[in-house]
Scaffold this active site. Structure first.
Site, PDB file in Angstrom:
ATOM      1  N   CYS A   1       2.289   5.474  -3.082  1.00  7.12           N
ATOM      2  CA  CYS A   1       2.840   5.316  -4.445  1.00  7.12           C
ATOM      3  C   CYS A   1       2.388   4.048  -5.174  1.00  7.12           C
ATOM      4  O   CYS A   1       1.859   4.132  -6.281  1.00  7.12           O
ATOM      5  CB  CYS A   1       4.358   5.335  -4.392  1.00  7.12           C
ATOM      6  SG  CYS A   1       4.990   6.969  -4.013  1.00  7.12           S
TER       7      CYS A   1
ATOM      8  N   GLY B   1       0.840  -1.199   0.000  1.00 12.65           N
ATOM      9  CA  GLY B   1       0.000   0.000   0.000  1.00 12.65           C
ATOM     10  C   GLY B   1       0.866   1.236   0.000  1.00 12.65           C
ATOM     11  O   GLY B   1       1.977   1.208  -0.530  1.00 12.65           O
TER      12      GLY B   1
HETATM   13  C1  UDX Z   1       7.862   3.138  -2.767  1.00 15.20           C
HETATM   14  C2  UDX Z   1       9.173   2.843  -3.517  1.00 15.20           C
HETATM   15  O1  UDX Z   1       9.928   1.867  -2.792  1.00 15.20           O
HETATM   16  C3  UDX Z   1       9.987   4.127  -3.703  1.00 15.20           C
HETATM   17  O2  UDX Z   1      11.160   3.857  -4.454  1.00 15.20           O
HETATM   18  C4  UDX Z   1       9.117   5.152  -4.417  1.00 15.20           C
HETATM   19  O3  UDX Z   1       9.815   6.381  -4.582  1.00 15.20           O
HETATM   20  C5  UDX Z   1       7.819   5.386  -3.662  1.00 15.20           C
HETATM   21  O4  UDX Z   1       7.132   4.124  -3.475  1.00 15.20           O
HETATM   22  P1  UDX Z   1       7.150   3.594  -0.226  1.00 15.20           P
HETATM   23  O5  UDX Z   1       5.770   3.874  -0.723  1.00 15.20           O
HETATM   24  O6  UDX Z   1       7.729   4.477   0.806  1.00 15.20           O
HETATM   25  O7  UDX Z   1       8.188   3.586  -1.457  1.00 15.20           O
HETATM   26  O8  UDX Z   1       7.102   2.114   0.366  1.00 15.20           O
HETATM   27  P2  UDX Z   1       7.940   0.750   0.207  1.00 15.20           P
HETATM   28  O9  UDX Z   1       8.952   0.627   1.263  1.00 15.20           O
HETATM   29  O10 UDX Z   1       8.389   0.564  -1.179  1.00 15.20           O
HETATM   30  O11 UDX Z   1       6.763  -0.308   0.521  1.00 15.20           O
HETATM   31  C6  UDX Z   1       5.586  -0.350  -0.280  1.00 15.20           C
HETATM   32  C7  UDX Z   1       4.627  -1.363   0.267  1.00 15.20           C
HETATM   33  O12 UDX Z   1       5.095  -2.701   0.027  1.00 15.20           O
HETATM   34  C8  UDX Z   1       4.368  -1.273   1.777  1.00 15.20           C
HETATM   35  O13 UDX Z   1       3.002  -1.479   2.038  1.00 15.20           O
HETATM   36  C9  UDX Z   1       5.235  -2.389   2.337  1.00 15.20           C
HETATM   37  O14 UDX Z   1       4.785  -2.873   3.582  1.00 15.20           O
HETATM   38  C10 UDX Z   1       5.096  -3.435   1.247  1.00 15.20           C
HETATM   39  N1  UDX Z   1       6.211  -4.398   1.206  1.00 15.20           N
HETATM   40  C11 UDX Z   1       7.459  -3.996   0.838  1.00 15.20           C
HETATM   41  C12 UDX Z   1       5.978  -5.729   1.541  1.00 15.20           C
HETATM   42  O15 UDX Z   1       4.851  -6.122   1.889  1.00 15.20           O
HETATM   43  N2  UDX Z   1       7.027  -6.615   1.451  1.00 15.20           N
HETATM   44  C13 UDX Z   1       8.275  -6.240   1.067  1.00 15.20           C
HETATM   45  O16 UDX Z   1       9.165  -7.103   1.010  1.00 15.20           O
HETATM   46  C14 UDX Z   1       8.500  -4.885   0.764  1.00 15.20           C
END
Ligand code: UDX
Length: 431
Positions: free
Chosen positions: A257, A254
């Site tokens: 982005c 979620g």
């Molecule tokens: C993301 C991109 O990583 C970043 O490069 C871009 O500029 C903006 O979008 P962000 O939205 O801060 O960043 O979150 P991110 O850390 O990427 O996690 C996105 C979602 O994936 C979260 O809900 C997170 O919990 C989930 N996630 C991430 C997982 O469930 N498992 C994982 O291994 C990694």
């Protein structure tokens, strides 16, 4: 060489960009349209929770290299470079809404110095560099695409140690002027055309979302065949072509982005005549994941589910942020509520909220105490991977609950230890 820079928009990207460019030695003026926010930023008070950002802002303010002003006009007049960091929310049809980008460009166009470079950091669809050029209405300034890849929770680190810097421009000399702004970061540079730069941002987020949906789908298979997804990822990740990153199963992805950018990418492809079925599948897997987490709660309670009380730990979309936008935790809670569960939630960042909650938590009962929500609960569901949850007193938790059951959607807790303490423990992708 130090430059004079304006940043339009002080959201996550704008504020972090302004602060780190000032840290690199440039003189930066950040503009926003909300008077209260500007006033508070000039006092060093931040509207978001972001590790290290407050120190960076304060350093810039104290050093006289960073200031905040109301409205883009007063920021851009002296600027050699203008960063556009305004939001691009999801429009009704899934595409990115460019209203803010267009409005900002129209406003600043007449005020810019000749030879000024306008740098688009907002996530915008392919072709938006042209949209900005048209809105500026000037043939003596340049527009460049420079997508931002920072993650919430580690935004400052990501900006100061980027994996790469992407600059999209058809004019090599202009691209090099932009590259010089970042030369102290010593990051790999990708200088390309504007369309490719714009696509790189969407493609990167879409690919990362694909990895997470893949591991979530894999976790479902692991549950069905009696494998442990953590072991499977370990075995896969040593293959350097695969790696370990972004392969943690959870309640779905979620945030501000991934949901909007994956949908926008599907739409961009559709508009160009391509049906991006793979990415549609990635989104479907994610939507199903929220339901699956609610299913786990229902299964662990069996006949007790009707009228049950659920304690939820975690509301933000991931740990180390107070951002509730498109949070999987809230998606799961809403599904449990729709099935009749009485949910009470705790989140460390919401307890000490910096960011206004808006309507995100409407209808969700929250507490500032992780133990209080467990009182009389039939099950505890862990929805965000806050490290501090691991160190809470689980004997006390068991004593407070009506039934010692835990659904851990992040595989955060020590299953063996909890089972020894008498809990029924359910994780994701493991027995
Ligand atoms: C993301 C991109 O990583 C970043 O490069 C871009 O500029 C903006 O979008 P962000 O939205 O801060 O960043 O979150 P991110 O850390 O990427 O996690 C996105 C979602 O994936 C979260 O809900 C997170 O919990 C989930 N996630 C991430 C997982 O469930 N498992 C994982 O291994 C990694």
């Amino acid at each position: 060489m130090n430059s004079t820079i304006a940043v339009v928009g002080t959201g996550y990207v704008g504020l972090t960009t302004g602060a780190y460019l000032a840290h690199l030695g440039h003189v930066v003026t950040c503009a926003d349209v909300v008077p209260d926010k500007v006033e508070r930023l000039n006092r060093g008070e931040l509207p978001i929770l972001e590790a290290g950002l407050e120190e960076l802002v304060r350093e810039g303010l104290d050093g006289g290299r960073l200031s905040f002003v109301l409205g883009a006009r007063s920021a851009v007049e002296e600027a050699e470079f203008v960063f556009l960091c305004v939001p691009t929310p999801q429009g009704d049809d899934g595409s990115a809404d460019l209203t803010y980008v267009r409005d900002a460009a129209t406003e600043i166009g007449p005020l810019l110095h000749p030879e000024c470079i306008v740098i688009n950091k907002s996530t915008v669809p392919v072709g938006s560099t042209r949209v900005v050029e048209e809105a500026l209405g000037r043939d003596d300034v340049f527009v460049v695409s420079n997508p931002e890849f920072l993650r919430e929770g580690s935004a400052v680190h990501d900006c100061l140690h980027p994996d790469r810097i992407v600059i999209g421009s058809d004019d090599q000399a202009v691209a090099m002027r932009v590259a010089e702004l970042f030369e102290r970061l010593r990051a790999p540079l990708v200088i390309t055309d504007p369309a490719s730069a714009e696509t790189i941002k969407y493609a990167s987020n879409a690919f990362l979302a694909t990895k997470v949906s893949f591991v979530n789908a894999l976790a479902n298979v692991c549950e069905a065949v009696g494998a442990d997804v953590r072991e499977v990822v370990l075995g896969m990740g040593h293959d350097r072509r695969i790696g370990f990153e972004f392969l943690k199963p959870g309640p779905g992805w979620g945030g501000s982005c991934f949901p909007k950018d994956t949908r926008a990418m599907v739409r961009i492809a559709e508009d160009a005549g391509y049906d991006f079925g793979l990415l549609k599948g990635v989104i479907t897997v994610n939507d199903e994941q929220y339901e699956r987490m609610a299913d786990k709660v229902e299964r662990v309670l069996g006949d007790l589910f009707d009228g049950c009380r659920v304690a939820a730990w975690g509301l933000t979309f991931k740990a180390r942020t107070d951002d509730l936008r498109d949070s999987p935790a809230i998606q799961v809670i809403r599904r449990l509520q729709a099935r009749g569960a009485d949910v009470r939630a705790y989140d460390p960042a919401v307890a000490e909220a910096v960011t206004p909650r808006g309507a995100h938590l409407d209808g969700i009962a929250t507490s500032t105490d992780p133990y209080a929500v467990c009182e009389g609960a039939d099950v505890l569901i862990v929805l965000t991977e806050w490290d501090e949850f691991r160190w809470l007193d689980f004997d006390k938790v068991a004593g407070l609950m009506a039934g010692a059951r835990i659904v851990d959607t992040r595989n955060l807790l020590d299953a063996a230890l909890l089972r020894r303490q008498g809990f029924t423990y359910v994780g994701v992708g493991r027995d």
